[in-house]
Design a protein around this motif. Sequence first.
Motif, mmCIF file in Angstrom:
data_model
loop_
_atom_site.group_PDB
_atom_site.id
_atom_site.type_symbol
_atom_site.label_atom_id
_atom_site.label_comp_id
_atom_site.label_asym_id
_atom_site.label_seq_id
_atom_site.Cartn_x
_atom_site.Cartn_y
_atom_site.Cartn_z
ATOM 1 N N ARG A 107 0.815 -1.223 0.000
ATOM 2 C CA ARG A 107 0.000 0.000 0.000
ATOM 3 C C ARG A 107 0.846 1.270 0.000
ATOM 4 N N GLU A 129 -9.045 2.738 -2.365
ATOM 5 C CA GLU A 129 -9.229 1.780 -1.282
ATOM 6 C C GLU A 129 -9.660 0.419 -1.825
ATOM 7 N N LYS A 141 -14.921 3.619 -5.684
ATOM 8 C CA LYS A 141 -13.654 3.993 -5.043
ATOM 9 C C LYS A 141 -12.610 4.414 -6.078
ATOM 10 N N GLU A 156 -5.473 -0.801 -3.845
ATOM 11 C CA GLU A 156 -4.962 -1.572 -2.709
ATOM 12 C C GLU A 156 -5.151 -3.066 -2.952
#
Length: 416
Positions: A107, A129, A141, A156
Amino acid sequence: MFQIPDPKEQLVAIMKRIYAQGMTTTSGGNLSIKDENGNVYITPGGTDKGSMTAEDIVCIRADGTMEGKHKPSSEYPFHMKIYETRGDIRAILHAHPPAMVAYSIVRKIPDISAFPELKACIGSVGMAEYGLTGSEELGEKIAKVFAEGCNVAELENHGLVVGSTDIESAYQMFEAMDFSARIGIGASRLGGAKNENPSGKGLTDENMEKPKDPSTEIPQEDRAVCEKLCEMVRRAWHQKLLYAGLGVFSARAESGTIYYIPQGTDQSAAGILDIRKLEQTGDSLHAKIYRTHPGIGSVVTAFPPELMAFAVTGTKFSSRIIPEIYMVMQDVVSLPQAQYAGKPDEIAAVFDGRTSVAVLEGGGVIVTAPSLLKAYDRLEVAEYSARAILESSQLGNIVEITEKQVDEIRVQCHLN
């Protein structure tokens, strides 16, 4: 730009590149193009990405109906959401290149600030995300990142999504992100990047960027060197020495005219129409080097990822690891950003009889040689040597060839 008008054929051509470059797998990744009528052409799900044809592409009409013999990619919802969010985006590319997956699972976003050329190509990058693959939630997202003005979203624990005005520029950004990730991983083996570029300047020569006029008359006697120039650029792309349209190859013809293939070129398909004549009285780095050293027949500026690990960390790169490497490159110099960036005269001066390759911290590599083939060889050897050094870092301390041994090599090989 592509000379392929059919969006289906464009998608197939780009998917073939991604697969050939090892940046997707047989089942992974999806691409799409939105045409001026609002129709979206997208790669299918559950098909072999290595043998895809135009007949496999699915069309989602503006009214929501679908045409094609397959179902669209299961991730088509996020494509549609991005198009809905950003009217300027007409092409989307998503895949899982290993280097970017490495960043996504820790990440972190690769640092592109060290190279002005990378920053200019990629722009802003955001982190989306985690969301379930193919879900509306994931689409929301990802679209949120694009709504913030980013053209690149790292996902992610997933991969990478790039959006642009056309599929070719989306591919260039995608390729640049993959290379930036590879550079970052290599830099981590050398202690980490400096994360600074005090001058904000790299190796880009503004007067060597691709002109709008595609015509360059090439005399018959110069065509051989120009064709070789195209061949070497295509080979450099396939060998992952060039990427994302960044970097410049140039060569002097028998007539004395210097030709080059500029930044922004589709390097995988470089051809005679991409050739330009270098203004030898100009202020570009290549022009300065040719004027300073009449014996130089070819100059290359590039950003190969293994070697760039040394550039971003400021680690000295040594060519004194095996005799054959020194025989090809001789000494390699490292040029501090603060002293050399944006100063082509001072960079040109370093290429004396014992220096043919220079690494500009945060700015790339410059290679010079008497011939185009020799310049290509030096670039390739430099990158392979950098890879060997990076891999040796996990094994122990490097023992370099001594000065006496270098002198013996120079005498034996008649090096100046």
